[in-house]
Design a protein around this motif. Structure first.
Motif, PDB file in Angstrom:
ATOM      1  N   ALA A 106       0.837  -1.209   0.000  1.00  0.00           N
ATOM      2  CA  ALA A 106       0.000   0.000   0.000  1.00  0.00           C
ATOM      3  C   ALA A 106       0.869   1.254   0.000  1.00  0.00           C
ATOM      4  CB  ALA A 106      -0.924  -0.011   1.222  1.00  0.00           C
ATOM      5  N   SER A 107       1.944   1.237   0.783  1.00  0.00           N
ATOM      6  CA  SER A 107       2.856   2.385   0.819  1.00  0.00           C
ATOM      7  C   SER A 107       3.523   2.583  -0.535  1.00  0.00           C
ATOM      8  CB  SER A 107       3.925   2.174   1.903  1.00  0.00           C
ATOM      9  OG  SER A 107       3.331   2.127   3.189  1.00  0.00           O
ATOM     10  N   TYR A 108       3.860   1.471  -1.172  1.00  0.00           N
ATOM     11  CA  TYR A 108       4.481   1.563  -2.499  1.00  0.00           C
ATOM     12  C   TYR A 108       3.503   2.171  -3.511  1.00  0.00           C
ATOM     13  CZ  TYR A 108       6.449   0.132  -6.980  1.00  0.00           C
ATOM     14  OH  TYR A 108       6.935   0.121  -8.254  1.00  0.00           O
ATOM     15  N   ALA A 109       2.247   1.732  -3.460  1.00  0.00           N
ATOM     16  CA  ALA A 109       1.243   2.265  -4.390  1.00  0.00           C
ATOM     17  C   ALA A 109       1.055   3.769  -4.182  1.00  0.00           C
ATOM     18  CB  ALA A 109      -0.076   1.528  -4.209  1.00  0.00           C
ATOM     19  N   GLN A 110       1.051   4.192  -2.928  1.00  0.00           N
ATOM     20  CA  GLN A 110       0.903   5.618  -2.646  1.00  0.00           C
ATOM     21  C   GLN A 110       2.097   6.407  -3.171  1.00  0.00           C
ATOM     22  OE1 GLN A 110       0.342   5.780   1.591  1.00  0.00           O
ATOM     23  NE2 GLN A 110      -1.809   5.175   1.500  1.00  0.00           N
ATOM     24  N   ALA A 111       3.287   5.857  -3.002  1.00  0.00           N
ATOM     25  CA  ALA A 111       4.489   6.533  -3.483  1.00  0.00           C
ATOM     26  C   ALA A 111       4.479   6.651  -5.002  1.00  0.00           C
ATOM     27  CB  ALA A 111       5.734   5.790  -3.005  1.00  0.00           C
ATOM     28  N   VAL A 112       4.041   5.582  -5.660  1.00  0.00           N
ATOM     29  CA  VAL A 112       3.966   5.610  -7.127  1.00  0.00           C
ATOM     30  C   VAL A 112       2.934   6.634  -7.595  1.00  0.00           C
ATOM     31  CG1 VAL A 112       3.310   4.275  -9.162  1.00  0.00           C
ATOM     32  CG2 VAL A 112       4.793   3.254  -7.430  1.00  0.00           C
ATOM     33  N   ALA A 114       2.039   9.314  -6.070  1.00  0.00           N
ATOM     34  CA  ALA A 114       2.587  10.659  -5.858  1.00  0.00           C
ATOM     35  C   ALA A 114       3.546  11.022  -6.986  1.00  0.00           C
ATOM     36  CB  ALA A 114       3.294  10.730  -4.508  1.00  0.00           C
ATOM     37  N   CYS A 115       4.337  10.051  -7.435  1.00  0.00           N
ATOM     38  CA  CYS A 115       5.267  10.318  -8.538  1.00  0.00           C
ATOM     39  C   CYS A 115       4.529  10.495  -9.861  1.00  0.00           C
ATOM     40  CB  CYS A 115       6.286   9.184  -8.650  1.00  0.00           C
ATOM     41  SG  CYS A 115       7.696   9.390  -7.538  1.00  0.00           S
ATOM     42  N   THR A 116       3.411   9.797 -10.001  1.00  0.00           N
ATOM     43  CA  THR A 116       2.616   9.957 -11.222  1.00  0.00           C
ATOM     44  C   THR A 116       2.162  11.405 -11.383  1.00  0.00           C
ATOM     45  OG1 THR A 116       1.847   7.670 -11.093  1.00  0.00           O
ATOM     46  CG2 THR A 116       0.541   9.179 -12.435  1.00  0.00           C
ATOM     47  N   ASP A 117       1.891  12.065 -10.268  1.00  0.00           N
ATOM     48  CA  ASP A 117       1.439  13.464 -10.315  1.00  0.00           C
ATOM     49  C   ASP A 117       2.537  14.425 -10.739  1.00  0.00           C
ATOM     50  OD1 ASP A 117      -1.094  12.732  -9.535  1.00  0.00           O
ATOM     51  OD2 ASP A 117      -0.730  13.093  -7.397  1.00  0.00           O
ATOM     52  N   LEU A 118       3.780  13.924 -10.836  1.00  0.00           N
ATOM     53  CA  LEU A 118       4.856  14.785 -11.327  1.00  0.00           C
ATOM     54  C   LEU A 118       4.736  15.031 -12.826  1.00  0.00           C
ATOM     55  CD1 LEU A 118       7.901  13.321  -9.356  1.00  0.00           C
ATOM     56  CD2 LEU A 118       6.638  15.427  -8.871  1.00  0.00           C
ATOM     57  N   THR A 119       3.913  14.224 -13.484  1.00  0.00           N
ATOM     58  CA  THR A 119       3.619  14.441 -14.907  1.00  0.00           C
ATOM     59  C   THR A 119       2.236  15.081 -15.008  1.00  0.00           C
ATOM     60  OG1 THR A 119       4.946  12.538 -15.572  1.00  0.00           O
ATOM     61  CG2 THR A 119       3.315  13.349 -17.148  1.00  0.00           C
ATOM     62  N   VAL A 120       2.166  16.304 -15.546  1.00  0.00           N
ATOM     63  CA  VAL A 120       0.910  17.059 -15.598  1.00  0.00           C
ATOM     64  C   VAL A 120       0.334  16.978 -17.012  1.00  0.00           C
ATOM     65  CG1 VAL A 120      -0.185  19.296 -15.247  1.00  0.00           C
ATOM     66  CG2 VAL A 120       1.780  18.622 -13.832  1.00  0.00           C
ATOM     67  N   PRO A 121      -0.904  16.445 -17.160  1.00  0.00           N
ATOM     68  CA  PRO A 121      -1.524  16.361 -18.488  1.00  0.00           C
ATOM     69  C   PRO A 121      -2.573  17.457 -18.692  1.00  0.00           C
ATOM     70  CG  PRO A 121      -2.660  14.898 -17.002  1.00  0.00           C
ATOM     71  CD  PRO A 121      -1.625  15.639 -16.164  1.00  0.00           C
ATOM     72  N   ALA A 122      -2.942  17.645 -19.943  1.00  0.00           N
ATOM     73  CA  ALA A 122      -4.087  18.505 -20.261  1.00  0.00           C
ATOM     74  C   ALA A 122      -5.339  17.661 -20.064  1.00  0.00           C
ATOM     75  CB  ALA A 122      -3.998  18.986 -21.694  1.00  0.00           C
ATOM     76  N   HIS A 123      -6.338  18.220 -19.418  1.00  0.00           N
ATOM     77  CA  HIS A 123      -7.555  17.470 -19.141  1.00  0.00           C
ATOM     78  C   HIS A 123      -8.605  17.617 -20.240  1.00  0.00           C
ATOM     79  CE1 HIS A 123      -6.054  16.451 -15.200  1.00  0.00           C
ATOM     80  NE2 HIS A 123      -5.790  17.736 -14.967  1.00  0.00           N
ATOM     81  N   ALA A 124      -8.303  18.418 -21.249  1.00  0.00           N
ATOM     82  CA  ALA A 124      -9.210  18.583 -22.379  1.00  0.00           C
ATOM     83  C   ALA A 124      -8.401  19.012 -23.595  1.00  0.00           C
ATOM     84  CB  ALA A 124     -10.292  19.622 -22.058  1.00  0.00           C
ATOM     85  N   ASN A 286      12.540   3.312  -1.915  1.00  0.00           N
ATOM     86  CA  ASN A 286      12.525   2.731  -0.569  1.00  0.00           C
ATOM     87  C   ASN A 286      11.298   1.846  -0.353  1.00  0.00           C
ATOM     88  OD1 ASN A 286      14.913   4.067   0.072  1.00  0.00           O
ATOM     89  ND2 ASN A 286      13.850   5.865   0.902  1.00  0.00           N
ATOM     90  N   ALA A 287      10.174   2.287  -0.874  1.00  0.00           N
ATOM     91  CA  ALA A 287       8.952   1.491  -0.724  1.00  0.00           C
ATOM     92  C   ALA A 287       9.072   0.179  -1.486  1.00  0.00           C
ATOM     93  CB  ALA A 287       7.742   2.278  -1.207  1.00  0.00           C
ATOM     94  N   SER A 288       9.713   0.225  -2.649  1.00  0.00           N
ATOM     95  CA  SER A 288       9.918  -1.001  -3.431  1.00  0.00           C
ATOM     96  C   SER A 288      10.808  -1.982  -2.676  1.00  0.00           C
ATOM     97  CB  SER A 288      10.539  -0.652  -4.782  1.00  0.00           C
ATOM     98  OG  SER A 288      10.816  -1.823  -5.517  1.00  0.00           O
ATOM     99  N   LEU A 289      11.860  -1.475  -2.044  1.00  0.00           N
ATOM    100  CA  LEU A 289      12.748  -2.342  -1.259  1.00  0.00           C
ATOM    101  C   LEU A 289      12.010  -2.949  -0.068  1.00  0.00           C
ATOM    102  CD1 LEU A 289      16.020  -0.175  -1.274  1.00  0.00           C
ATOM    103  CD2 LEU A 289      15.553  -2.253  -2.580  1.00  0.00           C
ATOM    104  N   SER A 290      11.133  -2.168   0.531  1.00  0.00           N
ATOM    105  CA  SER A 290      10.353  -2.681   1.661  1.00  0.00           C
ATOM    106  C   SER A 290       9.430  -3.814   1.220  1.00  0.00           C
ATOM    107  CB  SER A 290       9.535  -1.553   2.290  1.00  0.00           C
ATOM    108  OG  SER A 290      10.375  -0.571   2.862  1.00  0.00           O
ATOM    109  N   VAL A 291       8.844  -3.675   0.042  1.00  0.00           N
ATOM    110  CA  VAL A 291       7.979  -4.735  -0.490  1.00  0.00           C
ATOM    111  C   VAL A 291       8.792  -6.003  -0.733  1.00  0.00           C
ATOM    112  CG1 VAL A 291       6.599  -5.456  -2.469  1.00  0.00           C
ATOM    113  CG2 VAL A 291       6.274  -3.187  -1.494  1.00  0.00           C
ATOM    114  N   GLU A 292       9.963  -5.852  -1.343  1.00  0.00           N
ATOM    115  CA  GLU A 292      10.812  -7.013  -1.617  1.00  0.00           C
ATOM    116  C   GLU A 292      11.215  -7.703  -0.323  1.00  0.00           C
ATOM    117  OE1 GLU A 292      14.117  -5.800  -3.949  1.00  0.00           O
ATOM    118  OE2 GLU A 292      12.898  -5.155  -5.659  1.00  0.00           O
TER     119      GLU A 292
END
Length: 350
Positions: A106-112, A114-124, A286-292
């Motif tokens: 769950a922590s890994y998904a949240q981290a991912v 958050a990083c996804t939001d670093l890419t800003v798209p046009a919504h229309a 870090n979250a990926s390492l925790s999952v592993e």
């Protein structure tokens, strides 16, 4: 001596018989067998008979014996279950390990995310009218990045008599006209409002929204009329761009790329800005390492389940077995035994 004598007599008989067949020659040879005493020797001694091979079946974990399916003297085959140990404590550890893995995932998904939001798209889809930031700038969540309009697709909202609006539905074909201009543009009903609205002169009407393509020169704010079938709108309305919106940053960070400028045409979903944020990307690592780590821990614990079912390593006979309901300690010692010699199960190989 009697047996020896009989042997000598027999031998003599054979010789005499052979001699009788010699063809009449009078010469013969006498044989005198040696005689003696038959001696019998007896060797006596003491020793210990042992099995060719013995195996001590030693558990690798400490646990209480739940069941034991063998008795001393039983014949067993390789792989046969000898006894089962209580794995309750292990199962508790496995349950906790699964919870830890779920939390790490769950922590890994949240981290991912958050990083996804670093890419800003046009919504229309539309055209960029203004850009407010530059590459290298630091922005916060909610910072306006650019303005976007869709002037290729227009909307018009005008009132109709309630009885006319009642016969309309989204998708109906409409004719859009512009006062003082020739020509008609085809559009469609986008929405029919639910309740009537008061109009000037004490009238009431139901607003209907239309959508249509810009024929090429119509600007936002232009006056227009609409009709559906034989029903005409009660008064004119103003044209609006289908999209007029600002694009905002959804994360904080430094602007890494900005592939737009005023006048750039974009489509819905197209990237208009990317950000860099080391703390967010490090959080993903870090979250990926925790999952592993959690996955490895869970796998190791689940692999230990096999240690709680003790089987015979070879075919053989049970020489010694553990006492039911006693607790075995890893290494094979029984509680109360004075020395390490008390193995849980001792087998002799066939």
């Amino acid at each position: 001596m009697k047996r020896l004598k009989q042997g000598a007599a027999a031998l003599t008989g054979v010789l005499l018989l052979l001699s009788g067949c010699s063809g009449g020659v009078d010469e013969y040879q006498c044989v005198h067998p040696e005689t003696g005493t038959l001696v019998q020797q007896l060797v006596e001694g003491t020793g210990t008979v042992s099995y060719r091979e013995e195996y001590s079946v030693i558990p690798t974990v400490s646990a209480k014996i739940l069941s034991c399916s063998i008795e001393e003297g039983d014949t067993v085959t390789a792989g046969q279950v000898l006894y089962v140990l209580d794995s309750g404590a292990l199962e508790d550890q496995i349950t906790q390990a699964r919870l830890s893995l779920n939390s790490a995932q769950a922590s890994y998904a949240q981290a991912v995310d958050a990083c996804t939001d670093l890419t800003v798209p046009a919504h229309a889809s539309g055209t960029v009218t203004e850009v407010y930031v530059h590459v290298g700038d630091y922005v916060n969540t909610g910072t306006a990045i650019a303005s976007l309009v869709d002037s290729a697709n227009l909307t018009l909202t005008v009132p109709f008599a309630a009885e006319d609006a009642a016969d309309m539905a989204p998708g109906n074909t409409a004719a859009i006209t512009f006062p003082g201009q020739a020509g008609t543009v085809t559009g469609s009903v986008e929405r029919v409002y639910d309740t009537p609205t008061a109009l000037s002169g004490g009238r009431e009407g139901v607003y209907v929204e239309f959508a249509f393509r810009n024929p090429g020169a119509v600007l936002s704010g232009t006056a227009a009329l609409a009709s559906v079938g034989g029903a005409a709108c009660m008064e004119a309305g103003t044209v609006a761009n289908a999209t007029e919106q600002s694009i905002y940053a959804t994360q904080s960070g430094q602007v890494a790329s900005l592939p737009i400028q005023a006048g750039t045409a974009v489509t819905a979903g197209q990237t208009v800005m990317t950000l860099e944020n080391a703390s967010l990307t490090n959080a993903v690592t870090n979250a990926s390492l925790s999952v592993e780590s959690a996955q490895v821990n869970l796998a190791q614990l689940e692999a230990k389940r096999a240690d709680y079912t003790v089987t015979a390593p070879v075919d053989g006979t049970v020489l010694e077995r553990p006492v039911q309901d006693r607790r075995l300690r890893g290494g094979g010692h029984l509680p109360g035994h004075p020395s390490p010699a008390g193995f849980p199960v001792c087998l002799c190989g066939d």
